[in-house]
Design a protein around this motif. Structure first.
Motif, PDB file in Angstrom:
ATOM      1  N   TYR A 215      40.744 -17.372  17.222  1.00 44.76           N
ATOM      2  CA  TYR A 215      39.839 -16.187  17.062  1.00 44.76           C
ATOM      3  C   TYR A 215      40.354 -14.851  17.608  1.00 44.76           C
ATOM      4  N   ALA A 216      41.759 -14.917  17.853  1.00 51.10           N
ATOM      5  CA  ALA A 216      42.633 -13.722  18.301  1.00 51.10           C
ATOM      6  C   ALA A 216      43.309 -13.218  17.045  1.00 51.10           C
ATOM      7  N   ALA A 217      42.931 -12.003  16.611  1.00 51.39           N
ATOM      8  CA  ALA A 217      43.479 -11.420  15.487  1.00 51.39           C
ATOM      9  C   ALA A 217      43.068  -9.878  15.487  1.00 51.39           C
ATOM     10  N   CYS A 218      44.039  -9.189  15.303  1.00 49.46           N
ATOM     11  CA  CYS A 218      43.848  -7.620  15.228  1.00 49.46           C
ATOM     12  C   CYS A 218      44.266  -6.997  13.937  1.00 49.46           C
ATOM     13  N   PHE A 219      43.660  -6.350  13.060  1.00 47.12           N
ATOM     14  CA  PHE A 219      44.084  -5.945  11.670  1.00 47.12           C
ATOM     15  C   PHE A 219      43.282  -4.848  11.401  1.00 47.12           C
ATOM     16  N   ALA A 220      43.558  -4.403  10.184  1.00 48.95           N
ATOM     17  CA  ALA A 220      42.855  -3.283   9.342  1.00 48.95           C
ATOM     18  C   ALA A 220      42.536  -3.662   7.992  1.00 48.95           C
ATOM     19  N   ILE A 221      41.452  -3.425   7.287  1.00 52.69           N
ATOM     20  CA  ILE A 221      41.494  -3.664   5.806  1.00 52.69           C
ATOM     21  C   ILE A 221      40.597  -2.574   5.358  1.00 52.69           C
ATOM     22  N   PRO A 222      40.835  -2.373   3.913  1.00 58.56           N
ATOM     23  CA  PRO A 222      39.913  -1.514   3.382  1.00 58.56           C
ATOM     24  C   PRO A 222      38.387  -2.186   3.147  1.00 58.56           C
ATOM     25  N   LEU A 223      37.547  -1.397   2.863  1.00 58.42           N
ATOM     26  CA  LEU A 223      36.151  -1.876   2.800  1.00 58.42           C
ATOM     27  C   LEU A 223      35.840  -2.676   1.473  1.00 58.42           C
ATOM     28  N   ASP A 224      36.870  -2.414   0.590  1.00 56.45           N
ATOM     29  CA  ASP A 224      36.839  -3.086  -0.899  1.00 56.45           C
ATOM     30  C   ASP A 224      37.477  -4.143  -1.029  1.00 56.45           C
ATOM     31  N   ALA A 225      37.885  -4.824   0.247  1.00 62.08           N
ATOM     32  CA  ALA A 225      38.920  -5.927   0.240  1.00 62.08           C
ATOM     33  C   ALA A 225      38.107  -7.263  -0.317  1.00 62.08           C
ATOM     34  N   LYS A 226      38.788  -7.866  -1.159  1.00 61.88           N
ATOM     35  CA  LYS A 226      38.101  -9.066  -1.895  1.00 61.88           C
ATOM     36  C   LYS A 226      37.693 -10.128  -0.730  1.00 61.88           C
ATOM     37  N   GLY A 227      36.225 -10.473  -0.919  1.00 65.04           N
ATOM     38  CA  GLY A 227      35.879 -11.521   0.021  1.00 65.04           C
ATOM     39  C   GLY A 227      35.256 -11.210   1.178  1.00 65.04           C
ATOM     40  N   LEU A 228      35.119  -9.618   1.334  1.00 58.97           N
ATOM     41  CA  LEU A 228      34.637  -9.000   2.512  1.00 58.97           C
ATOM     42  C   LEU A 228      32.967  -8.495   1.990  1.00 58.97           C
ATOM     43  N   ARG A 229      32.238  -8.932   2.705  1.00 57.89           N
ATOM     44  CA  ARG A 229      30.673  -8.628   2.568  1.00 57.89           C
ATOM     45  C   ARG A 229      30.104  -7.910   3.719  1.00 57.89           C
ATOM     46  N   LEU A 230      29.487  -6.874   3.369  1.00 57.15           N
ATOM     47  CA  LEU A 230      28.684  -6.077   4.572  1.00 57.15           C
ATOM     48  C   LEU A 230      27.187  -6.414   4.361  1.00 57.15           C
ATOM     49  N   LEU A 231      26.571  -6.989   5.429  1.00 58.85           N
ATOM     50  CA  LEU A 231      25.120  -7.260   5.245  1.00 58.85           C
ATOM     51  C   LEU A 231      24.550  -6.486   6.045  1.00 58.85           C
ATOM     52  N   SER A 232      23.813  -5.622   5.271  1.00 56.18           N
ATOM     53  CA  SER A 232      23.118  -4.212   6.012  1.00 56.18           C
ATOM     54  C   SER A 232      21.875  -4.759   6.678  1.00 56.18           C
ATOM     55  N   ARG A 233      21.564  -4.058   7.758  1.00 58.08           N
ATOM     56  CA  ARG A 233      20.259  -4.003   8.667  1.00 58.08           C
ATOM     57  C   ARG A 233      19.441  -3.265   7.532  1.00 58.08           C
ATOM     58  N   LYS A 234      17.989  -3.155   7.813  1.00 55.75           N
ATOM     59  CA  LYS A 234      17.027  -2.438   7.299  1.00 55.75           C
ATOM     60  C   LYS A 234      17.352  -1.009   7.334  1.00 55.75           C
ATOM     61  N   SER A 235      17.376  -0.381   6.191  1.00 53.26           N
ATOM     62  CA  SER A 235      17.739   1.073   6.145  1.00 53.26           C
ATOM     63  C   SER A 235      16.451   2.003   6.603  1.00 53.26           C
ATOM     64  N   TYR A 236      16.771   2.670   7.630  1.00 55.30           N
ATOM     65  CA  TYR A 236      15.618   3.696   8.105  1.00 55.30           C
ATOM     66  C   TYR A 236      15.367   4.962   7.160  1.00 55.30           C
ATOM     67  N   GLU A 237      16.904   5.226   6.611  1.00 49.61           N
ATOM     68  CA  GLU A 237      16.725   6.344   5.424  1.00 49.61           C
ATOM     69  C   GLU A 237      15.879   5.835   4.183  1.00 49.61           C
ATOM     70  N   ALA A 238      15.967   4.457   3.611  1.00 44.17           N
ATOM     71  CA  ALA A 238      15.173   4.257   2.578  1.00 44.17           C
ATOM     72  C   ALA A 238      13.626   4.116   3.000  1.00 44.17           C
ATOM     73  N   ALA A 239      13.296   3.871   4.176  1.00 50.65           N
ATOM     74  CA  ALA A 239      11.921   4.135   4.798  1.00 50.65           C
ATOM     75  C   ALA A 239      11.496   5.554   4.859  1.00 50.65           C
ATOM     76  N   ALA A 240      12.294   6.311   5.138  1.00 52.89           N
ATOM     77  CA  ALA A 240      11.957   7.732   5.189  1.00 52.89           C
ATOM     78  C   ALA A 240      10.967   8.125   4.157  1.00 52.89           C
ATOM     79  N   VAL A 241      10.034   8.871   4.620  1.00 55.56           N
ATOM     80  CA  VAL A 241       8.963   9.428   3.386  1.00 55.56           C
ATOM     81  C   VAL A 241       9.526  10.567   2.456  1.00 55.56           C
ATOM     82  N   SER A 242      10.396  11.473   3.575  1.00 53.21           N
ATOM     83  CA  SER A 242      10.824  12.730   3.044  1.00 53.21           C
ATOM     84  C   SER A 242      11.605  13.339   3.810  1.00 53.21           C
TER      85      SER A 242
END
Length: 495
Positions: A215-242
């Motif tokens: 589990y000991a690893a330190c590195f940097a990757i671009p966010l479009d790296a193959k196999g990397l998924r970002l699982l977002s929480r609920k968007s408060y922006e999407a819930a904003a009325v205006s």
């Protein structure tokens, strides 16, 4: 001048990254209704630094960069003046979002800059990995990248080491390595701002024990790296009325996500530490990284607290309570607490010192500020609630109410103020509620309490860095100057 702009940043985000929210994959984070406001706010930061009136103040010329400039967060300070000017630039940048983008681009830039200032720690561990870090830092600085990071494992049984968790728990681990690099699999937290960042630093700040080496690893990757998924929480922006109803959530919801690594390949040129549990702690506390990144946090928080203090006073003015002694007492307390944070920022700079040619903020004052501000932010929010009373609740449901002439007239009669017209009053309290009571505002209370770690962690840092010897010397001096009474027991008997 050759400096990154907002359009540069937006173009870089259209890279096909794998972002998941509400059961779907996002096609383009720059236009998606869940993220576009926050992404635009991030881009606006780069436009602000590129403005002719601000470029000298907010950026610096990269050494050997042929005229290329980058945000001052990438500048490794070599004097008190450079550290102070760096902080002033970060405060000016934060004013663009009133401190509500917690993981703004200058945060992880400060972390990586701190790694570079303490590169000797990495060289002592592995010269090849240190060289990779040095080269990556030069690359990230030259591109003025917006980085986020994931540096903790998903929560499970917090009483056990990561390698001792029950079957089915999968924190990110190294599963393979070859001549090209390493392969990692599993989950990491907390990818705040990853939706609108360019790249991600992956590491671990939690302690590791024997058996945790994979589990000991330190590195940097671009966010479009193959196999990397970002699982977002609920968007408060999407819930904003205006924007009128949610002026903060519609623009500054930086988002938080879990990063899932599905056999992601990381080339050796981007691997900075591997399978060594000692370096995983040393990189944070034997280099200036942790103190420099949290110096940025305190600068951002000072901007945010000034904004909240402004909301507090305006609340008293709108409600006609500004002349009341208890209200002025509350406002005076808030003013003093903002001054405390500002003073501690100035103090940690004034008490800074040179380390290996770089000027580093005073660690003891920094960690003292962290402990105190973790307690301070919730109190600020509670004070705003008390000043407002029902004013932040009894508001029109949304801007759509204003399209009904009958309801609009009712609003005019029920939203009175000695200092603001009815619609001005409603607009102000919509802002106050978004900062204090909305789901967006509540997330910020949680964020400010825990972004630096649980309170026992920050208090541990304060305990570790305080000058106990100096305090003990004062106690011993007074004891030595105090005469013993006549007939006192001899030391052997007293013992």
């Amino acid at each position: 001048m050759d400096v990154k702009t907002g359009s540069d940043h937006l173009s870089a985000l259209r890279d096909g990254r794998d972002v998941r929210i509400d059961g779907r994959r996002v096609a383009d984070v720059t236009t998606d209704t869940a993220f576009r406001g926050a992404v635009a706010s991030a881009a606006a930061l780069y436009d602000a630094q590129a403005h002719p009136d601000a470029v000298e103040r907010l950026t610096f010329a990269i050494p050997g960069g042929n005229g290329r400039r980058a945000n001052r967060a990438w500048q490794a300070p070599r004097s008190f003046e450079e550290l102070r000017d760096r902080r002033l630039a970060m405060e000016a940048w934060a004013e663009g979002h009133a401190g509500f983008i917690g993981r703004s681009p200058d945060h992880v830039a400060s972390c990586l800059t701190g790694f570079g200032m303490g590169i000797g720690t990495f060289e002592a561990y592995d010269p090849k990995r240190a060289a990779a870090l040095r080269d990556y830092l030069a690359f990230a600085r030259a591109q003025d990248l917006f980085l986020t990071y994931v540096i903790i494992n998903p929560q499970a049984d917090r009483s056990k080491q990561v390698s001792q968790q029950a079957a089915g728990y999968e924190a990110m681990a190294v599963v393979d390595e070859d001549h090209e690099g390493i392969t990692v699999r599993g989950g990491k937290m907390l990818a705040t701002s990853a939706i609108m960042a360019n790249e991600m630093l992956v590491s671990l700040i939690q302690p590791l024990g024997p058996g945790d080496e994979k589990y000991a690893a330190c590195f940097a990757i671009p966010l479009d790296a193959k196999g990397l998924r970002l699982l977002s929480r609920k968007s408060y922006e999407a819930a904003a009325v205006s924007p009128w109803d949610n002026p903060l959530a519609s623009r500054f919801d930086e988002n938080d996500a879990v990063a899932w690594f599905d056999d992601v390949k990381v080339p050796w040129a981007r691997v900075f530490a591997l399978r060594d549990t000692r370096i995983m702690q040393a990189m944070w506390h034997e280099t200036p990284a942790h103190v420099l990144q949290n110096h940025q946090c305190q600068a951002r928080l000072a901007v945010k607290l000034r904004f909240l203090a402004g909301l507090a006073r305006r609340t008293a003015e709108v409600n006609g309570t500004i002349a009341m002694a208890p209200v002025r007492e509350t406002l005076g307390q808030l003013a003093a607490e903002v001054g405390m944070v500002e003073g501690m920022l100035a103090g940690m700079e004034a008490r800074g010192r040179l380390e290996h040619g770089f000027f580093v903020p005073d660690r003891a004052l920094l960690y003292a500020a962290q402990v105190l501000t973790q307690q301070l932010y919730p109190r600020f929010i509670d004070a705003l609630r008390e000043l407002a009373g029902g004013g932040m609740i009894m508001l029109p449901s949304s801007f759509r109410d204003l399209s009904d002439p009958v309801v609009a007239e009712d609003i005019r009669h029920t939203q009175s103020s000695p200092t603001a017209a009815p619609l001005e009053r409603v607009k102000f309290f919509k802002l106050a509620w978004d900062a204090v009571g909305s789901e967006f505002g509540s997330r910020h209370v949680q964020y400010e309490k825990f972004y630096a770690g649980a309170q026992f962690v920050t208090r541990g840092h304060a305990f570790r860095t305080f000058d106990w010897a100096r305090a003990a010397t004062a106690v011993d001096r007074i004891l030595a100057e105090t005469p013993d009474p006549a007939g006192a027991l001899p030391p052997t008997a007293a013992a």
